[in-house]
Design an enzyme around this catalytic site. Structure first.
Site, PDB file in Angstrom:
ATOM      1  N   ASP A 155       0.827  -1.209   0.000  1.00 52.68           N
ATOM      2  CA  ASP A 155       0.000   0.000   0.000  1.00 52.68           C
ATOM      3  C   ASP A 155       0.864   1.264   0.000  1.00 52.68           C
ATOM      4  OD1 ASP A 155      -2.412   1.365   0.022  1.00 52.68           O
ATOM      5  OD2 ASP A 155      -3.233   0.272   1.723  1.00 52.68           O
ATOM      6  N   ASP A 214     -10.223   3.458  -3.259  1.00 49.25           N
ATOM      7  CA  ASP A 214     -10.914   2.264  -2.753  1.00 49.25           C
ATOM      8  C   ASP A 214     -12.337   2.114  -3.307  1.00 49.25           C
ATOM      9  OD1 ASP A 214      -8.638   1.980  -1.323  1.00 49.25           O
ATOM     10  OD2 ASP A 214      -9.590   1.945   0.645  1.00 49.25           O
TER      11      ASP A 214
END
Ligand code: GLA
Length: 413
Positions: A155, A214
Site C-alpha cells: 500500500d 478504494d
C-alpha cells in the site's frame, strides 16, 4: 606495468559484469500471474477485525464450497495482522489476534491446496497505523519468504507529502528487488491507487496495480472521507477507460477487490462480477465466504464467466457501443471466440438489440476482427448456461435494472 593495467582492466570488466548482473537480477518473479490472480481478501468485509480463526475458517470454506476448484487460490490477509518488530527489526504478527503466528497459518492454508497473501505498505505505517515496510524492505521480504507467503499487497499510506513524498516507482521497485532477493516466488500487488499512473511503470515492477482509490459497496456512488473518497461499481468501471493497452499476461490493471456479495441487489452483484471479468481484472472476493448466500456462490463460480476473465490471451475488454443506459462490451478470446456483455446502468429494465451486420465487431489495438459477415458464431448465454442462437440474426433481449447479460460467441460451434 602492462600486467597491472591488464589486472586493472579485468577488475573493471568484472565490476561491470557484476553491475550488469545485479541490474539483471532486479526483476519481478515471472510466471506467477499469467492470468489475473483469483482469491479472497479480508479488507472489504472485515476491515481490521481479523484474526487467525477467521482466516482458517475462510480457507476451509474456500476449499469446501467449490471456490478453490473454480480457481480462487489466494487467501489474502489485508491490513492489521501486524504486531511489533522484534529486537532485530523483524516484523511479528499481532500476538493476540494471531497467537500461532503467520508460519502456522500459512501451513494451514497450504495444506488446503491454497496460497496465502499478506499486506504491507511502502511508508512508515500502513493505512491502519501498523508498522510499514519503509527502511525494512529486505527484512520484511525475508520474513515473508520464511513464513511461506505467496502474495504481497503493498500500500501507499504514510509515504510523505509534496516534495517529501517517496518516489513511487523507486519505492515499489525496492520492494520488488527485496522480494526477488528473498527467493520465494510471490505475486506483487501495487496498491498506490492510480495516483502516479502505475500502468506506465508497473509492468517491470509488479503483477497488478490498483487503478483507482478504494471501492465501496454501492452501484453508483462516491463517498468522501475527508482527503480521499471511495467509489461504487460504475464510477470504478468508468475510470478504467484508456487503460486496456497496459494490461496483459503477468501485468494487470486492478480495479480493486470485489464487492460481490456486499451489494444490496443480486443483479448488481452479478453485473459487477461480469464486468470485472470483461476487464480481465483480478478476481479477489471481498465478502464473508463462511456464511455465503448460495446465489452469490453461484455467481462467483460461473465457469463461463471465469473463463472470460482467465482467458489466456489476457486482453482487457472494452465498450464498443453505448447508449445513455446500456453499454455493449467486447473481449477477444482464445480460438477466435469473443465475449459480449450488455450492461444496464439504469434503474429500469431495458431492451437491447445488437445487429452484427450494422455494427461490425473488431479490436484494432489487437488486430482482430470478428468478421460476422462471413463467420457464423454460436451464441452461448453464460448466465443461463445454454446456446441461444447464432450471429446470423441480431442479438436482442431484455436486461433488468442494474444488471447484465453476457455471452460467449463461439467460432466453431
Ligand atoms: C487502503 C487500500 C485498501 C486497504 C486499506 C487497509 O485504503 O487501498 O484496499 O488495503 O488501505 O488499511
Amino acid at each position: 606495468m602492462g600486467r597491472v593495467y591488464k589486472t586493472f582492466a579485468t577488475v573493471c570488466a568484472s565490476g561491470l559484469t557484476a553491475l550488469v548482473l545485479s541490474h539483471a537480477r532486479a526483476q519481478k518473479f515471472e510466471g506467477v500471474a499469467e492470468t489475473p490472480p483469483m482469491g479472497w481478501n479480508s479488507w472489504n468485509h472485515y476491515g481490521c477485525d481479523i484474526d487467525e480463526d477467521l482466516i482458517k475458517q475462510t480457507a476451509d470454506a474456500i476449499a469446501q464450497s467449490g471456490l478453490r476448484d473454480a480457481g480462487y487460490t489466494y487467501v489474502n490477509i489485508d491490513d492489521c495482522w501486524h504486531g511489533e518488530r522484534d529486537e532485530d527489526g523483524f516484523i511479528q504478527a499481532d500476538p493476540e489476534r494471531f497467537p500461532s503466528g503467520i508460519k502456522a497459518l500459512a501451513d494451514y492454508v497450504h495444506e488446503r491446496g491454497l496460497k496465502i497473501g499478506l499486506y504491507s505498505d511502502a511508508g512508515r505505517t500502513t493505512c491502519g497505523g501498523k508498522p510499514g515496510s519503509q527502511g525494512h524492505e529486505y527484512q520484511d521480504a525475508k520474513q515473508y519468504a520464511r513464513w511461506g507467503i505467496d502474495y504481497l499487497k503493498y500500500d501507499w499510506c504514510a509515504t510523505g507529502t509534496g516534495e517529501d513524498q517517496r518516489n513511487p516507482r523507486e519505492a515499489y521497485a525496492l520492494m520488488r528487488d527485496a522480494l526477488h532477493a528473498a527467493g520465494r516466488p510471490i505475486v506483487f500487488s501495487i496498491c498506490e491507487w492510480g495516483d502516479n499512473k502505475p500502468w506506465e511503470w508497473g509492468e517491470d515492477v509488479g503483477h497488478l496495480w490498483r487503478t483507482t482509490g478504494d471501492i465501496i459497496n454501492c452501484w453508483d456512488c462516491e463517498v468522501g472521507h475527508g482527503n480521499w473518497f471511495s467509489s461504487g461499481i460504475l464510477p470504478i468501471l468508468d475510470k478504467q477507460a484508456g487503460l486496456r493497452a497496459y494490461a496483459g499476461p503477468g501485468h494487470w490493471n486492478d480495479p480493486d477487490m470485489m464487492e460481490v456479495g456486499n451489494l444490496p441487489a443480486l443483479g448488481e452483484n452479478r453485473a459487477h462480477f461480469v464486468m470485472w471479468a470483461m476487464l480481465a481484472a483480478p478476481l479477489i472476493i471481498g465478502t464473508d465466504v463462511v456464511n455465503m448466500d448460495p446465489k452469490i456462490l453461484e455467481i462467483l463460480t460461473n465457469e463461463g464467466v471465469i473463463a472470460i476473465d482467465q482467458d489466456p490471451l489476457g486482453i482487457q475488454g472494452f465498450p464498443i457501443m453505448k447508449s445513455p443506459d446500456l453499454e455493449y462490451w467486447v473481449k477477444p478470446l482464445e480460438g477466435g471466440d469473443f465475449a459480449f456483455a450488455v450492461l444496464n446502468r439504469s434503474d429500469e429494465q431495458k431492451r437491447y438489440a445488437y445487429d452484427w451486420a450494422a455494427h461490425p465487431v473488431g479490436d484494432n489495438a489487437n488486430g482482430w476482427n470478428a468478421d460476422t459477415a462471413n463467420i457464423r458464431y454460436t451464441v452461448s448465454d453464460l448466465l443461463r448456461g445454454r446456446d441461444v442462437g447464432t450471429t446470423e440474426t441480431p442479438l436482442t433481449g431484455a436486461v433488468p435494472a442494474h444488471d447484465v447479460v453476457v455471452f460467449r460467441m463461439k467460432k466453431n460451434g
